[in-house]
Every structure is written in C-alpha cells, then in structure tokens.
Design a protein around this motif. Structure first.
Motif: not given
Length: 524
Positions: A135-139, A141-149, A161-166, A196-202
């Motif tokens: 992701s652009f940011y982890f956690g 309340g972060q501005p992934d979506l507002t930065d993209a907008q 900017l195309y934001p994915y979430a972990v 989209g989604i980023k996976f860490f395979n756990s």
C-alpha cells in the motif's frame, strides 16, 4: 503466523526508528509548480516510442487537447494547428514515450520520508505518471484514497495513484481468519474505493482462496508477496491455481521448483525475524531448486504463462545485495536522498531491509548466482508470452524513489528483455495489469489518439542508453571539447495534460534534502 501478527511485525520493523513520527499532509499544488492542462498543447519534433513495442518513429507532433491526445502528425502539425496552440514544447532531438507506470509503490514511513510529496516528486521527475500503491500507507486512517482523489483532480504534485490495501489492513478491526470474514473484508475494501489487494501469504489456503474469489467478483486486482512464513502452505504455483493475478518479487517461485525436497531446507540457526539471517540465506535457495532449462523448470514457466499471471519482479529492490558498497554510494544520494532516508538504509536491527549488518563477499557472490536464476525464469516467462511489468518498491535497501524505477528498467534489460520490451513493460503492460481486473481497457500506457496525455520527454534515445532517464543524467566525455558532461535526464513529464518541468521538480527535492540537513543538530 496470522496476518494480524505479520502486519504487526512489519509495522514494528518499519516504524520502530520513529515510533512517534507522523506522515505529513501533502501540500496543495502551488502556482508555478506545473502548467496546464491547456486548450491545445503540442509536443513538437520528437521521436516517438509509442509503447506497444512498435519501433521509434519521428519526428512527430503530438497535439493534446485538455488531458487527451487529439492528434499525432508525422513530420509536423499543420501551421494553422501550431499557430492556434496554447503552448508548444520544442522536443527536437528528444524522445517522447508514454508516461511510465510503477506497479509497486510505497511511501508511508515517517521515520525516513515524512512528506509524501518527496516521493511523488521524484517519481514524476523520472517520468512516472502512474503508481500502484501496495500500500501507499499501512494502517487505518491513512490518506491512500484522499491522495488518489487529490492527484486525480491535479490539486497536488503527484503521479496518478492507484491504491491497493494489504489484506486485513485499514479497517481498524482484527484481520479475517475465516472465508466469510475474508469476503466481508474484500467487499469493505471495494466499497472504500481501493482498486485491489496485496497479500503477504500468511493465510490458510481456504481463506486465501475465498479472498481471491471475492476480489475477482468485485473487479479488484490481486498481487502477492509470498513470504516465507506461509510459503510452505501456498507457494507461487498454488497461489496462481487459487486465482492470484500477480506475483511480485521472487518469493514463491523457487519454493515451487525445489529439487528433491517438499520443504525448503533452512540452515542451522536460521531466524526469519533476523533480516541478516533471512536475506543472507535466501540467495542460497538457488542451490535447492531444479536447473534452468530442465523439464520441471520449463513446465513451471509454461504453467505461469498459460495461467495469465503477471510477474512484477522488482529486481532493483534487492540489487544492493550484489554490491552493497556501490549501492550506498550512488550518484544521487548526496543531493536527492534525505538524511533520514540514508539513516534508515544504514545497517539496523529494526529497520526493514536494512540488513547489511555483517555482509560478506560470500553473501554477494550467492546473490549474484541467485539473480542469474531469477533473471532466467523471468526472461523465459516473458519470451513465451507472459506479461512482465516494472515496479520499484522504493524507500528500502538504498532504493530512492524515481531513481529506483530507472534502476528496475536497467535490470529488466540485464535479465534479457530488449530495450523496446523494457519500455513496453514500463508502460502499456503496467497499465494493463492495473485495469484488466476491472474488465477495462487502460486509458493510458500507449501514445494513441484518445488516450490520456501521460507522456515522458527525454533528450536523446533511451533505447540506446537507459541511463539517460536518471535524474542525475549520464556521464559522457565530449571528444570535441574534452569536457566531461552530464547528458539526459527527463526534460518534461506530462500527466493528465499537466506539464511538469522535471529539472525543477528535482530542484524542489534537493531543497527538501538541504532543509533537513540544515535542521540537523551540529555534528550530525
């Protein structure tokens, strides 16, 4: 290890050096920081590499109206069209390409680069007009979506900017551990606006499968870093069988190609949480796999190609492991890498990727061998028709934004892609990876009438020398004058019809670096 614990561990190693720091808001774009969009803008006299793999052609005049390419004139636009233009960029002797697409971006680590505009400007200064954040940011309340907008509205200086979430992150609740919970989280992420989604395979395979299935139904892309804590359950072959769209880095491939063992053989004393142990050992994994060109090797590559999976190898992010001394002394660090970033890169017990605490010749030799296998797998996958894209994973392991992306292009070339194939990986292939899960044709990635006006313009021909794309340029001896010159460097980046002066962007970054140096206590 559950995803919640894994994410907590990632946050610990990334943020420990500055636990109380916060990311700063991205400032609004100020007057004079860019120009446009224009009623009519013409890029005049350039040689065009249009992105699909077609050879260079020129000179051409590209006519842009607003944020779209309106016409392409071989030889030059009619005089009447030029006379009516709001702005003409004289690009004679230059090459124009589609804006670059970085499919592996991050910026959310306040201990090393607290102002996201630092990375955004460096991306733009290197011709990167689109970035997938993973992701652009982890956690939460972060501005992934507002930065993209804000980027879409061109109110900040930033690529598209195309934001994915972990998976399991962002929503402020425990990460899902059931199939039903996985589907609920995916639907939530889609409703928020994540692409989209980023996976860490756990995850357990059934939970992973449910999340992938729901993502496909929701038109969301999926990509995975198939980390060692879960690769014994889901390697790359298994993940692709479950429906994964993309594999990033090398994780999961070699575990799919083990020779004579069902599980990886770890050395005595191995500790995944000790990154010197983790990364020092991982290159030795090449000694445990089948040989390139063997029947098992070829069958695996054919399987990947037939599945339609995309590989975004991010070769650059581990390249320091081949030569640490060279990586920490790159031309751009003194002027463009923040002191806090250089501190983060330095050997550390806590900072993620800062693992060169006792790095030896033997470690570097092992990594050089590992890269030969990794290059071979990627190049053969590409040769057989598989899609390879360019991602830089910046902000770790001496890989500074923008510069790291051009380093990735050079490494794709080293792996065996031709220069034209490298440019295709950096443009239309990346655009297709982002838009394909939505069932949409990408609006950028090639220079075509009707496409978005996302362009990069550079003096010289990068097909002859990709080093021309570095912000620091290429060092060259002028045989006529006897002077040593710096040539190249992106001249203009056009994103959404907005013209950015790349050298001016670099100067703004240099000012950030100087300001931080000036703010340091005496003696530091």
């Amino acid at each position: 290890m559950g995803i919640r614990k894994f994410l907590a561990g990632m946050a610990m190693v990334v943020m420990a050096s500055s636990a109380s720091a916060q990311m700063l808001p991205v400032p609004d774009r100020q007057p004079g920081e860019a120009e446009g969009p224009f009623e009519t803008l013409i890029v005049s006299g350039a040689t065009m590499i249009e992105g699909s793999g077609a050879p260079p052609m020129g000179p051409v005049d590209i006519v842009i109206e607003g944020n779209r390419i309106a016409a392409i004139h071989g030889g030059g636009a009619p005089d009447a069209v030029k006379a009516g233009a709001s702005r003409v960029l004289d690009a004679r002797g230059m090459t124009v390409m589609p804006g670059f697409v970085d499919v592996h971006g991050h910026n959310g680590d306040p201990g090393k680069a607290a102002q996201p505009s630092y990375g955004y400007r460096l991306w733009l200064a290197h011709g990167v007009t689109s970035v997938r954040g993973v992701s652009f940011y982890f956690g939460p309340g972060q501005p992934d979506l507002t930065d993209a907008q804000r980027s879409a509205a061109n109110t900040i200086v930033a690529p598209r900017l195309y934001p994915y979430a972990v998976f399991g992150d962002k929503w402020g609740r425990p990460a899902p551990t059931t199939q039903a919970g996985a589907r609920e989280w995916v639907r939530w992420a889609k409703a928020q606006g994540f692409w989209g989604i980023k996976f860490f395979n756990s995850l357990m395979p059934d939970v992973f499968a449910a999340a992938l299935d729901e993502a496909e139904k929701q038109g969301m892309g999926t990509v995975a870093h198939l980390a060692q804590p879960g690769v014994q359950r889901v390697n790359a072959k298994k993940a692709v069988e479950l429906g994964l769209d993309g594999v990033t880095h090398f994780y999961g491939h070699f575990e799919s190609l083990l020779s004579g063992n069902a599980l990886v053989r770890y050395p005595e004393g191995y500790n995944y949480f000790d990154e010197q142990s983790r990364f020092g050992w991982v290159a030795r994994l090449a000694d445990q796999v089948v040989e390139p060109g063997s029947e098992e090797w070829d069958e695996y590559i054919d399987f990947l190609v037939e599945s339609g999976v995309t590989l975004s190898p991010t070769f650059n992010i581990y390249s320091a492991s081949r030569d640490v001394m060279a990586a920490k002394n790159r031309d751009w660090h003194a002027r463009y890498s923040l002191p806090s970033l250089m501190d983060f890169y330095a050997p550390s017990a806590t900072n993620h990727g800062s693992y060169y605490k006792d790095w030896s010749t033997e470690d570097e030799v092992a990594w050089r061998k590992f890269y030969r296998y990794w290059f071979d797998l990627t190049a053969e996958f590409h040769r057989r028709g598989g899609r390879v894209t360019a991602g830089s994973d910046p902000g770790y392991i001496y890989q500074t934004w923008g510069f790291a992306y051009i380093g990735e292009l050079e490494m794709l070339r080293e792996a065996g892609l031709s220069p034209l194939e490298v440019i295709r990986a950096a443009t239309v292939s990346g655009a297709e990876e982002i838009y394909e899960p939505r069932g949409e044709e990408p609006p950028m990635g090639t220079i075509q009438v009707g496409k978005l006006a996302d362009l990069v313009i550079v003096p010289g021909n990068p097909l002859d020398n990709l080093k021309l794309l570095y912000g620091t340029g290429h060092t060259k001896l002028n045989y006529e004058s006897g002077e040593i010159e710096q040539v190249g460097g992106v001249r203009w980046t056009i994103k959404d019809g907005v013209v950015y002066d790349a050298p001016k962007l670099l100067e703004s970054v240099a000012a950030m670096v100087e300001a931080q140096k000036g703010a340091q206590p005496s003696g530091e």
